[in-house]
Design an enzyme around this catalytic site. Sequence first.
Site, PDB file in Angstrom:
ATOM      1  N   MET A   1       0.847  -1.183   0.000  1.00  0.00           N
ATOM      2  CA  MET A   1       0.000   0.000   0.000  1.00  0.00           C
ATOM      3  C   MET A   1       0.885   1.235   0.000  1.00  0.00           C
ATOM      4  O   MET A   1       1.881   1.281   0.714  1.00  0.00           O
ATOM      5  CB  MET A   1      -0.899   0.011   1.238  1.00  0.00           C
ATOM      6  CG  MET A   1      -1.790   1.231   1.343  1.00  0.00           C
ATOM      7  SD  MET A   1      -2.954   1.363  -0.008  1.00  0.00           S
ATOM      8  CE  MET A   1      -3.939  -0.087   0.298  1.00  0.00           C
ATOM      9  N   CYS A   2       0.515   2.205  -0.808  1.00  0.00           N
ATOM     10  CA  CYS A   2       1.298   3.426  -0.914  1.00  0.00           C
ATOM     11  C   CYS A   2       0.371   4.621  -1.086  1.00  0.00           C
ATOM     12  O   CYS A   2      -0.805   4.470  -1.405  1.00  0.00           O
ATOM     13  CB  CYS A   2       2.271   3.352  -2.088  1.00  0.00           C
ATOM     14  SG  CYS A   2       3.412   1.956  -2.015  1.00  0.00           S
ATOM     15  N   GLY A   3       0.931   5.784  -0.874  1.00  0.00           N
ATOM     16  CA  GLY A   3       0.221   7.021  -1.136  1.00  0.00           C
ATOM     17  C   GLY A   3       0.808   7.698  -2.354  1.00  0.00           C
ATOM     18  O   GLY A   3       2.033   7.791  -2.483  1.00  0.00           O
TER      19      GLY A   3
END
Length: 575
Positions: A1-3
């Site tokens: 998961m990343c932004g």
Amino acid sequence: MCGIFCHVSKHRHVELSVEDADRLSRRGPDASRSHETTATAGGNVWLLTFSSSVLALRGSQTQAQPVVDEATGSVFCWNGEAWSFDGSRLTGNDTEIISKRLFHCVAARCVEEALIQVLSKIAGPYAFVFYDAKSSQLFFGRDGLGRRSLLISHGSSSNDDELTISSVAVSTGIKNAREVEAPFVYGIELNKPRLTINILPLIIQPPSINRTLPGPDAVLEDTPTAGATQDLIRHLEDSLLYRVEHIPTYTVLGQSAHPSRVAVLFSGGLDCTLLARLTHDVLPHDQPVDLLNVAFENPRVITARAAEQSKSGSTVAADAYESCPDRMTGRSSFSELTKVCPQREWRFVAINVPYKEFLEHKTTIVYLMHPHNTEMDLSITAALYFAARGQGEITSTSQLSEEDSPYTTTARVLLSGLGADELFGGYARHAAAFTRGGYEALIEELELDFTRIGKRNLGRDDRVIAHWGREKRYPFLDEVFVRFSLGLPAWEKCGFRPGKAVPKHFETTIVPERPEDLHPEKMLLRCATWQLGMKGAAAEKKRAIQFGARTAKMHGGRTKGTDLVTAIGDSADGI
């Protein structure tokens, strides 16, 4: 998961506000950085700002983002899990693998075609932004089902000279932020004076639903065939294997010396309990599994119950949390799991949310779910938000854990049963459709629900859950599993049969003596759960999360699910 954050402007590079930077970094607490570049082509100058945060769940080392190609200056931001590429399973860090393939596309004569070829071979959820510095083109999009969040918004000064693409709404464009629609890739040519978005369809589209109808003389059994049940279990195990294997251990100071890597968003209902049961079969038995069960203090329910007790003369007050439907179902299914699978340490995490605490977090939840803005959105996302935080009281099957002690899950991977209702007919409207128009009407309703799941649920839920630095994974939405389930004829999914009355929803769970008497909604999942020894869970009714956790109509009055919550900006659907 990343932004992911990308800003394109003719006027300025931007710096994220403290609040926006915090929201981005919460999605990826392991690494973050920013990168600025300028696209100069065709007499036009565009200023690009990239910023990314990373939750490291793949490979032995953290790959910081944005990834910048030193040879060309191209930039890649990736929020996803590439489980396989062109049919072969990927091991190691998928960001590194996919970025190298995309940077290789820059040398191709037609970069758009090469890019589509690469993306169409990826199996797994993703959202991305890719800047090809050589051709001065910017590309972005989501996977075919839309399992990761990506929002787009135009600047306030003009619709075609400033653009923001981000995982969550940010202050540079929150008023008109909207979901990037799947299943497409979008391209912008930065050698032009205005920002014009081109649509590039992915080569591989989601499979079509099986529209086969039984012949006029067909004799259907009351339950799906044994072959379909076995195929379901096999495909779901394969899907889970991708999603629970090789997760790095993460520890929290002061927490258990035996940290969990996987947790299940656990109401105790059919879908999540089936996932928990099959997780036991594919995950080494020495790894604990957390079952996150959320319950809310609902003032409206408490007031109504007090009035009833006053009329009846009762003085026994029910516990606001333990009397929640999902709490009772959760504890029942937890007990069944411990009996059927005693080899594993199961940790039931009772997450109790006082009304006052909900109000303290409401503004944050509304911001994260934006541009979705109804009371129903709020009631669903509030439950997911606090469940994903994972703070509660633990009841464990291990003697090493203290009963009913404060606990925060260390799991950074959360399993969700989302997709089961849409694929296997779990909603009341599916039963209504069959009653109205038989299998033909049921198939139409199933197709409608599945095709809009990315737009209605997935992006919104991703924004809310990832706020806690955790990744939600959907075993029912694996590409191979989806292809299998959509390919089944309708009568293999459900127990609806011509000439057989569809029973109304039952309020209490009655475990039948044989699987033929199970409720017809999602009958194939019920048969699989029954076969795996979880007969109580197989008989559980479908209950929406907002009613099970009691987040619906918390404020009292005549609130409707379609009512708008306090807006933080105007919203629109689609790109």
